[in-house]
Design an enzyme around this catalytic site. Structure first.
Site, PDB file in Angstrom:
ATOM      1  CG  ASP A  36      12.917  22.081  69.016  1.00 48.93           C
ATOM      2  OD1 ASP A  36      14.123  22.417  69.257  1.00 48.93           O
ATOM      3  OD2 ASP A  36      12.570  20.943  68.573  1.00 48.93           O
ATOM      4  CG  ASP A 291      34.129  46.825  32.091  1.00 48.15           C
ATOM      5  OD1 ASP A 291      33.322  46.568  31.165  1.00 48.15           O
ATOM      6  OD2 ASP A 291      33.652  47.612  32.838  1.00 48.15           O
ATOM      7  N   GLY A 426      39.218  47.396  41.337  1.00 47.47           N
ATOM      8  CA  GLY A 426      40.765  47.640  41.266  1.00 47.47           C
ATOM      9  C   GLY A 426      41.366  46.908  40.020  1.00 47.47           C
ATOM     10  CG  LEU A 427      41.012  43.092  39.282  1.00 43.50           C
ATOM     11  CD1 LEU A 427      40.316  41.917  39.309  1.00 43.50           C
ATOM     12  CD2 LEU A 427      42.515  42.804  39.665  1.00 43.50           C
TER      13      LEU A 427
END
Ligand code: SF4
EC number: 1.3.7.7
Length: 536
Positions: A36, A291, A426-427
């Site tokens: 532990d 955007d 990429g958008l």
């Protein structure tokens, strides 16, 4: 009891370790079996702490179980004190050791050591890590300040306004811990924020505080409870015993940061209007920019500790224009607050510590963004959904070397970058929309730098546009091999909706997917099956 592979929280003694590892001149002794002893890994691997966590173990083995394990504990406590000479000792038990019923804390407290010993009753089988951290911090605060509690009938403490007449008010920042989410940077940001309105920080605890610092808590004019999971119990006790007020707004997000400043203004009498005006966050403007409005209405699923989940939901709904479709937490102690937050968005909160339940809900709600812990990052990755981590438990990469707070106005800039920019990659559709009619950039045009496009003339020049549709090879796809598979007109139309710079790859992957499965005609369904297949 249920076996699980991953958990949001560890057992309560991990919470105790987090308090010990946050503070200075404190050491924690855990009655624990061999195996532990993983504190070093936790604090050095994930958070890259500069020092080894101040935790020692009795480390009893199977063969010790027939012997006097209580004596083993006393020996380890004595050795630990001699070796580390802490100003305060925490003594508790790991889950397995609790079954031995050695009463480790009480036993150590009766040993007559020359420093305070705080016995920890951690209820390993019914409580979890955050409760363990909260309880440990509360017990430390209580133990150190017990002697300072005003006697019944003592003169009441003056109001904050009266106390601060002619001087700058002071505040304690309570709750930041080791392994908390961005606590180190939040403390810097909140300190700056307070300084800007004329408030000084008396102390930060538990992060970086020594027992001597804790003794100075009542000297402050008020407490800021930055992480209720850890500090609410201590703040409530300080409020009851010392009449030390607690500022409850948590400054994550633009609106919440303003609420935080307003709450302090009301408490201290400081005019915070100038600070509210100056609030130097770029998030509101960025959220209105072209955007970002493309992302308006994005479906977001949120699951984390209560503090970060509630804050994230408000930012998404009020500051980014997203739609909160799911909200939940594993913080059972703050379930009521999360339920109330979820009701604001017309949904029901999910309160669970079962990540499989979370995964089922995420899959069913089809969100476009997941904000969660490291666990939700794994879930979102499996489902192919973008994700940002907003709270603990978190991975090493969420403990960045750079300055990256979540709180205050700078925190909102960090949040915008972390949550929104990955969605935008990429958008840049607004550019495609703006230039759709342009002779160079319309949907049918081929990139002018590729030989395949030469001589194929743009629309309006009297020549036919480059044929990027139907069975023709995509000009971007220079190594395209014609396949026997055909495309249905609907699938072709759907393909054209994909931005031209990735269209070639989408066509190639879909055809490969179809060929491998013997599909003769690619339909819209095939296109999306291929997308799901390659997105995994
Ligand atoms: S986040 Fe995942 S990979 Fe990273 S340490 Fe945790 S379990 Fe391992």
């Amino acid at each position: 009891m249920q076996l699980t592979v991953w958990t949001y929280e560890g057992p309560p003694h991990i919470g105790a370790m987090r308090i010990a590892a946050s503070m200075r001149a404190v050491h924690c002794v855990l009655h624990a079996p061999q195996g532990d002893t993983y504190a070093d890994l936790l604090f050095t691997m994930i958070e890259r702490g500069e020092r080894r966590p101040p935790v020692s173990y009795t480390t009893f083995k199977a063969r010790d179980l027939g012997t006097d394990t209580a004596e083993l504990l006393k020996t380890r406590v004595r050795e630990t004190y001699e070796r580390f000479k802490p100003d305060l000792l925490l003594v508790g038990e790991a889950c397995t050791a609790e079954l031995l019923q050695d009463q480790a804390g009480t036993l150590a407290a009766s040993m007559g050591l020359p420093v305070p010993v705080v016995p920890l009753e951690l209820s390993a089988f019914s409580r979890q890590e955050n409760w363990g951290a909260s309880e440990t911090f509360y017990q430390v605060v209580r133990r150190i300040l017990q002697q300072q509690v005003p006697a019944p009938g003592a003169e009441p403490r003056a109001s904050v306004r009266e106390r601060c007449a002619g001087r700058r008010p002071t505040a304690n920042l309570l709750g930041p811990t080791a392994l908390g989410f961005r606590c180190r940077d939040d403390v810097v940001e909140v300190t700056r924020l307070l300084d800007a309105i004329g408030v000084d920080v008396n102390l930060v605890a538990p992060l970086g505080a020594s027992p001597a610092d804790i003794a100075r808590i009542p000297a402050a004019d008020f407490n800021c409870c930055l992480y209720p999971e850890v500090a609410l119990a201590a703040c409530s006790w300080l409020e009851r015993m010392f009449k030390l007020p607690t500022v409850k707004a948590i400054p994550i997000g633009v609106g919440a940061t303003r609420d935080f400043l307003r709450e302090i203004g009301a408490l201290t009498g400081i005019d915070v209007d100038a600070a509210l005006e100056a609030g130097a966050s770029r998030l509101p403007w960025y959220s209105r920019s072209v955007d970002s409005t493309y992302l308006t209405g994005k479906r977001v699923y949120i699951f984390a500790d209560a503090t970060h989940a509630i804050a994230a939901a408000r930012i998404c709904a009020e500051e980014l224009g997203f739609k909160v479709v799911g909200l939940g937490t594993y913080s059972r102690e703050l379930a009521r607050e999360v339920r109330a937050a979820a009701a604001l968005y017309g949904i029901e909160a999910l309160i669970t510590d079962d990540y499989l339940e979370v995964e089922t809900q995420v899959a069913g709600l089809h969100p476009e963004l997941v904000l969660g812990t490291q666990m939700e990052r794994h879930i979102a990755k499996r489902l192919g959904v973008p994700c940002a981590v907003i709270g603990a438990p978190h991975h090493v990469q969420d403990c960045p070397a750079r300055y990256a707070p979540q709180m205050g106005f700078e925190g909102t800039n960090v949040i915008f970058d972390t949550w929104v920019h990955p969605l935008m990659m990429g958008l840049e559709e607004h550019l495609l929309t703006m230039f759709r009619g342009d002779f160079e950039f319309h949907d049918e045009a081929a990139p002018s730098h590729l030989p395949a496009a030469v001589g194929k003339g743009p629309v309006g020049s009297g020549q036919q546009p480059a044929d990027t549709s139907a069975s023709a090879a995509d000009p971007l796809d220079t190594d395209h091999q014609p396949l026997t598979t055909g495309w249905s007109p609907e699938a072709e139309r759907e393909l054209k909706k994909i931005p031209f710079f990735v269209r070639g790859k989408a066509r190639r992957n879909t055809e490969l997917f179809a060929t491998e499965r013997g599909i003769q005609m690619i339909t819209v369904e095939t296109l999306y099956d291929a997308k799901a297949h390659f997105g995994r």
